[in-house]
Enzyme design. Sequence first.
Site, PDB file in Angstrom:
ATOM      1  N   LEU A  74     -26.876  25.631 -19.275  1.00  0.00           N
ATOM      2  CA  LEU A  74     -25.528  26.174 -19.442  1.00  0.00           C
ATOM      3  C   LEU A  74     -25.415  27.647 -19.046  1.00  0.00           C
ATOM      4  O   LEU A  74     -24.503  28.353 -19.453  1.00  0.00           O
ATOM      5  CB  LEU A  74     -25.050  25.946 -20.874  1.00  0.00           C
ATOM      6  N   CYS A  75     -26.376  28.096 -18.254  1.00  0.00           N
ATOM      7  CA  CYS A  75     -26.370  29.483 -17.790  1.00  0.00           C
ATOM      8  C   CYS A  75     -25.504  29.632 -16.548  1.00  0.00           C
ATOM      9  O   CYS A  75     -25.530  28.772 -15.674  1.00  0.00           O
ATOM     10  CB  CYS A  75     -27.793  29.868 -17.414  1.00  0.00           C
ATOM     11  N   HIS A  76     -24.761  30.725 -16.476  1.00  0.00           N
ATOM     12  CA  HIS A  76     -23.995  30.992 -15.257  1.00  0.00           C
ATOM     13  C   HIS A  76     -24.916  31.502 -14.163  1.00  0.00           C
ATOM     14  O   HIS A  76     -25.933  32.136 -14.442  1.00  0.00           O
ATOM     15  CB  HIS A  76     -22.934  32.060 -15.529  1.00  0.00           C
ATOM     16  N   MET A 112     -31.147  35.939 -20.590  1.00  0.00           N
ATOM     17  CA  MET A 112     -31.853  34.719 -20.169  1.00  0.00           C
ATOM     18  C   MET A 112     -32.624  34.974 -18.878  1.00  0.00           C
ATOM     19  O   MET A 112     -33.713  34.442 -18.668  1.00  0.00           O
ATOM     20  CB  MET A 112     -30.867  33.553 -19.986  1.00  0.00           C
ATOM     21  N   GLU A 113     -32.020  35.801 -18.010  1.00  0.00           N
ATOM     22  CA  GLU A 113     -32.680  36.136 -16.744  1.00  0.00           C
ATOM     23  C   GLU A 113     -33.957  36.935 -17.010  1.00  0.00           C
ATOM     24  O   GLU A 113     -35.002  36.665 -16.423  1.00  0.00           O
ATOM     25  CB  GLU A 113     -31.716  36.922 -15.848  1.00  0.00           C
ATOM     26  N   ASP A 127     -51.628  30.949 -13.594  1.00  0.00           N
ATOM     27  CA  ASP A 127     -52.010  30.173 -12.414  1.00  0.00           C
ATOM     28  C   ASP A 127     -53.006  30.940 -11.533  1.00  0.00           C
ATOM     29  O   ASP A 127     -53.978  30.366 -11.039  1.00  0.00           O
ATOM     30  CB  ASP A 127     -50.759  29.825 -11.597  1.00  0.00           C
TER      31      ASP A 127
END
Lengths: 293, 150
Positions: A74-76, A112-113, A127
């Site tokens: 639901l992130c823009h 969120m970013e 990794d």
Amino acid sequence: MSLTHLNSRGEAHMVDVADKAETRREAVAGGRIHMRAKTLALLAEGGMPKGDVLATARIAGIQAAKRTSELIPLCHALALSKISVDFTLNEADASVDVTATCRLNGRTGVEMEALTAVSVACLTLYDMCKAVDKDMSIEGIRLLSKTGGKSGDYQRSLDANRAVGASSMQPDVSAEEAPASRGGLLDIAPIVTGKCFTGSASVSLGEERTSVSVKCLAELRERLGVSDINVPFTALLEPTVGGLKSALEQQDERFALLREQRVLCAVNQVMSAEDTLLTAGDEVAFFPPVTGG
Amino acid sequence: MIKVQTQPFDVGEEHGALLAQRTDIGAVVCFTGLVRDFNESPEVQSLSLEHYPGMTEQALADIVVEAERRWKLQGVRLIHRVGRLEPGDPIVLVAVASAHRRNAFEACDFIMDYLKTQAPFWKKEHTTGGHYWVSERDSDKQDAKRWEMS
């Protein structure tokens, strides 16, 4: 308080931000990956089989921040104006701190970013290093600060930091990016050794003139678990090196170590004694006897 | 010339730089310090050298100024490396030029003695059994004391 991603029927929905005012938004997130001391040493000297670990992880973090909307339902999709990812190697507890800063002028927050950038940078570190160390663990991914927008500014408090783990320190944020972030007394900056001098601005502009900036170097830094700390000048009962030691001890008993006779002190990079006078803005370094040559 | 750097140095090059276009120099003394594979423990695999940027350069400059005050010198080149080093790697170079050998020998000796006790460098040794910070030596203090002026 309600969850903005759920509508009145409890269904997931994307928040309509068309009517929200555009403000300058910034978020800083941090995380940490623990590894074996040998792995960290190999990373620091560029001896990993897959090549330049930090450069790769940085690009991965930046790329990830740009694609957050593809990962989090639901992130823009946002046109970020700035993304930076920084690393600090902590030799003392064999870990790497990852910090990410995202910024834009817009209608929705960028935490969120920043969190995605940290997560993916950590995964990339894993990794890149897993060939030599499978015991690595990623932890403490969290929002450190957020500015702009309706919900107001957020600054992670030190207590919230501590909850992550006893050894957890607040990864550093450069002065221009988060002027409000240097309020805490025990403002612990990450440890920087060897040739990894990345992202280590330790004093903010506003505080520079009202506090004494203390550095603990080499063995002393590792024994104390503290690299940089700001002490408000007003906390000094006596404006001397001795007074500073008392103020530090008052904050945390670990600093009693500074009373050891072998501990040396430099004020503004000049060797000093217990009764050397201090003024606000001074840089005071404590360190063990030197062993160069 | 004073440098604090991570990369290696070439003694020959530094020696040459000291002499370039000079015919008044009668003596050059070069000291190179190297990483040993034994020190506090027998199996040193590598060394990390930490310093206090800013203060280091100033402390080294002060030592060179003091040497120039005590002896008539015609040039000093001082390089100290930091970061990670392995046994056999050069750590420090002190090259001193003067008209006569005695000044160069003594000034070089003096600079090293003061560097070991005054300049903010710290060594950490990495061995097969772990790592530890190298402790200071009393003999270094005694060596530096030789130069104290009464």
